[in-house]
Design an enzyme around this catalytic site. Structure first.
Site, PDB file in Angstrom:
ATOM      1  N   SER A  45       0.405  -1.107   0.212  1.00 49.00           N
ATOM      2  CA  SER A  45      -0.380  -0.038   0.264  1.00 49.00           C
ATOM      3  C   SER A  45       1.087   1.743   0.357  1.00 49.00           C
ATOM      4  O   SER A  45       1.443   1.117   0.570  1.00 49.00           O
ATOM      5  CB  SER A  45      -0.937  -0.382   0.880  1.00 49.00           C
ATOM      6  N   GLY A  71       3.422  -1.010   9.611  1.00 42.56           N
ATOM      7  CA  GLY A  71       3.079   0.553  10.161  1.00 42.56           C
ATOM      8  C   GLY A  71       2.911   0.483   8.078  1.00 42.56           C
ATOM      9  O   GLY A  71       3.310   1.981   8.515  1.00 42.56           O
ATOM     10  N   LEU A  72       3.015  -0.164   7.604  1.00 38.97           N
ATOM     11  CA  LEU A  72       2.722   0.647   5.844  1.00 38.97           C
ATOM     12  C   LEU A  72       4.440   1.027   5.714  1.00 38.97           C
ATOM     13  O   LEU A  72       3.680   2.509   4.744  1.00 38.97           O
ATOM     14  CB  LEU A  72       1.365   1.205   6.411  1.00 38.97           C
ATOM     15  N   CYS A 125      -6.552  -1.261   6.588  1.00 40.90           N
ATOM     16  CA  CYS A 125      -4.930  -2.302   7.051  1.00 40.90           C
ATOM     17  C   CYS A 125      -5.454  -1.588   8.519  1.00 40.90           C
ATOM     18  O   CYS A 125      -6.124  -0.857   8.737  1.00 40.90           O
ATOM     19  CB  CYS A 125      -3.965  -0.703   7.431  1.00 40.90           C
ATOM     20  N   LYS A 159     -10.576  -2.808  -0.990  1.00 38.25           N
ATOM     21  CA  LYS A 159     -10.431  -4.074   0.113  1.00 38.25           C
ATOM     22  C   LYS A 159     -10.857  -3.936   0.849  1.00 38.25           C
ATOM     23  O   LYS A 159     -10.391  -2.733   1.864  1.00 38.25           O
ATOM     24  CB  LYS A 159      -8.601  -4.109  -0.211  1.00 38.25           C
ATOM     25  N   ASN A 186      -8.549  -8.274   4.291  1.00 40.32           N
ATOM     26  CA  ASN A 186      -7.781  -8.117   4.675  1.00 40.32           C
ATOM     27  C   ASN A 186      -7.097  -8.855   5.865  1.00 40.32           C
ATOM     28  O   ASN A 186      -7.626  -9.770   6.617  1.00 40.32           O
ATOM     29  CB  ASN A 186      -7.481  -6.639   5.366  1.00 40.32           C
ATOM     30  N   THR A 187      -5.758  -8.988   6.978  1.00 36.03           N
ATOM     31  CA  THR A 187      -5.810  -9.055   8.118  1.00 36.03           C
ATOM     32  C   THR A 187      -6.573  -8.980   8.937  1.00 36.03           C
ATOM     33  O   THR A 187      -7.198  -7.622   9.205  1.00 36.03           O
ATOM     34  CB  THR A 187      -4.168  -9.187   8.718  1.00 36.03           C
ATOM     35  N   GLY A 238      -5.816 -16.136   4.277  1.00 38.31           N
ATOM     36  CA  GLY A 238      -4.845 -17.801   4.387  1.00 38.31           C
ATOM     37  C   GLY A 238      -4.938 -18.500   2.952  1.00 38.31           C
ATOM     38  O   GLY A 238      -4.807 -19.657   3.719  1.00 38.31           O
TER      39      GLY A 238
END
Lengths: 295, 255
Positions: A45, A71-72, A125, A159, A186-187, A238
């Site tokens: 990103s 932290g991007l 994020c 996303k 996302n996560t 995953g």
């Protein structure tokens, strides 16, 4: 019979794309992954300015997956556009992170004339303030960002992830504003604490969980979205083998993204392609979309 | 988490931190661990193994994380994950092992694995005499050649100068190197120009250690999961070895 597919106007050489945030700062690495069978690659990103990210530890193993708060970190959209300019012939779906419509549009404009099949908006994020999930949790802001980018004439993938508001509201806002596709998910915001020192294992404290432990959650989200919305969905969360990819297609996804499992194994895309290809042959399918319709 | 069993000063800025861990004790030369000092950060460290069941890291304090590791005491708990990465391709014949600074760690491990002092020359490069480490231990593993930039110990000049002289003798079938990247690039170029098989163990900034984050990329290679050890020809093909590194934001910059 073919693995090539088209999602929201984006041509994919195969159904498995590289997810954002993975391996994404060298055009040579992107080229290697595309040569290894990735259907497309998504950049880290990118923000308007370069970001160094958080200090280590930024990644730790947890519950059979990985917890991260990088932290991007990214070279910034202008530097990345220059990298692409210096390496023609490597198409990259560009992921963008920001907090308002003008910021997204001015970043997208930097890529005019470059091979960017679409922009993926990071609305999810889970570990940086003011961007990512904090934007995704505000459907009205998502709507304005998507409308502005569509007004600039580019393809947009939203996303989404699991934040503090109903993610389906974010999906609806993106779809109504004209987004071409949705990537889910996302996560998942998560945390681990070391019992010996009593400290969180990541320097940032909170992070995002990726890998096998979040797959059933992601499959659930893909099914929820595709059962209520028309917008094409790219499944992410995953995917570690061809069966996982097939599971997302059966849940309704048009394609998948591979993140954590591509770590140290660029061959995973060829493995997924080969497994899906055999699966389609056994079932008499000639196109990826038939796997999805079989569910 | 593992408990620190001993701390020894090597130079005024370099310490060896010992601990017991069967997994790390089995690490191969060139492999590394991600080492976490709770509250102090995490960094990749080359693994020194030797004593049965024991392993060690040799750290020079320079940034926040390495200073935190340098500051641990006997009895402290530190996190270790790994070992990660590949190892050296040990050739027949006479071998030149060149280490600069804490880059001596994988060279010492390699010399232990070769276990034949008659065919090993260990070149130890340092800026100045007090920074020479492992001299006594190295003498048991091969012929030792020392070079210092200021001439305060051994030959005066850089490790690249010394390697050029040694390789010029034509006695070596292979060379192995670990140290600052410009030094490695110089020695790899010397070896390749003479047709000597050469490998280098590369150090780059790392976050994950397992090929996910991409921080350590060099061209299309990932130092953590494709390396840390690469053949000289592969390094030359990256177009970045010795010339370009990436900062914390991932911006490519020239050395």
């Amino acid at each position: 019979m073919g693995l090539a597919t088209r999602v929201a106007g984006i041509d994919l050489a195969g159904p498995a794309m590289l997810a954002s945030g993975i391996l994404g700062i060298s055009m040579d690495v992107f080229r290697r992954l595309l040569d290894s069978g990735a259907g497309a690659v998504v950049s880290k990103s990118l923000s308007a300015e370069p970001r160094e990210g958080y200090p280590n530890p930024t990644m730790a193993e947890a519950a059979g997956g990985w917890l991260n708060a990088v932290g991007l970190s990214n070279p910034g959209a202008p530097n990345f556009a220059n990298m692409m300019r210096g390496a023609p012939g490597v198409p990259v779906v560009v992921s963008l992170v920001g907090s308002d419509p003008d910021e997204f549009v001015s970043m997208a404009r930097l890529f005019e004339g470059l091979e960017v099949p679409a922009f993926e908006l990071n609305l999810s994020c889970p570990h940086v303030e003011k961007v990512g999930l904090e934007v995704g949790d505000d459907p009205e802001l998502v709507s304005r960002i998507v409308r502005s980018l569509k007004g600039a004439g580019v393809r947009v993938i939203a996303k989404v992830g699991l934040g503090s508001s109903d993610y389906l509201g974010t999906v609806r806002a993106a779809e109504d504003a004209g987004a071409d596709a949705v990537t889910a998910i996302n996560t998942v915001r998560a945390m681990s604490i070391d019992v010996h020192s009593g400290r969180p294992v990541l320097s940032n404290g909170f992070g995002g969980l990726s890998g096998p432990p979040i797959r059933p959650i992601a499959v659930r989200c893909v099914r929820e979205i595709t059962s209520r919305h028309e917008i094409p969905v790219i499944g992410c969360g995953g995917v570690s083998c061809w069966e996982d990819a097939a599971e997302f297609l059966l849940a309704g996804a048009s394609a998948v993204q591979v993140g954590t499992a591509a770590g140290g194994n660029p061959g995973i895309f060829a493995e997924i392609n080969s497994g899906i290809s055999s699966y389609m042959e056994r079932r008499g399918y000639s196109e990826i979309s038939e796997v999805r319709r079989a569910a | 988490m593992v408990r620190v069993t001993g701390v020894a000063d090597e130079t005024p800025t370099v310490r060896t931190i010992r601990f017991e861990d069967p997994g790390m004790a089995a690490a191969l030369p060139g492999q590394f661990a991600m080492v976490w000092v709770p509250g102090g950060g995490e960094l990749p460290m080359s693994v020194m193994a030797g004593d049965p069941g024991g392993a060690a890291f040799t750290v020079r304090r320079h940034g926040p994380a390495s200073t935190a590791l340098y500051g641990v005491d006997r009895g402290d708990l530190i996190g270790v994950r790994g070992p990660y990465g590949n190892t050296f391709d040990v050739r027949e014949g006479r071998l030149l092992l060149a280490g600069g600074g804490t880059g001596m760690v994988p060279m010492m491990r390699l010399a232990m694995r070769v276990a034949d002092p008659s065919r090993v020359v260990i070149l130890m490069g340092a800026r100045t005499a007090p920074e020479v480490i492992f001299e006594r231990a190295a003498a048991a593993l091969g012929e030792v050649v020392i070079s210092t930039d200021d001439g305060s110990r051994g030959e005066e000049g850089t490790a690249v100068d010394a390697a050029r002289r040694l390789l010029g003798s034509g006695r070596f079938s292979a060379a192995y190197v670990c140290g600052p990247e410009p030094m490695m690039a110089g020695i790899v170029a010397e070896a390749r120009s003479r047709g000597v098989f050469v490998q280098a163990s590369i150090e780059r900034p790392m976050k994950c250690g397992v090929g996910i984050c991409g921080s350590c990329c060099m061209g299309d290679r990932l130092v953590c999961s494709d390396g840390t050890v690469f053949d000289g020809d592969r390094l030359a093909a990256t177009g970045e070895f010795g010339a370009i590194y990436r900062d914390k934001a991932g911006i490519a910059r020239r050395y």
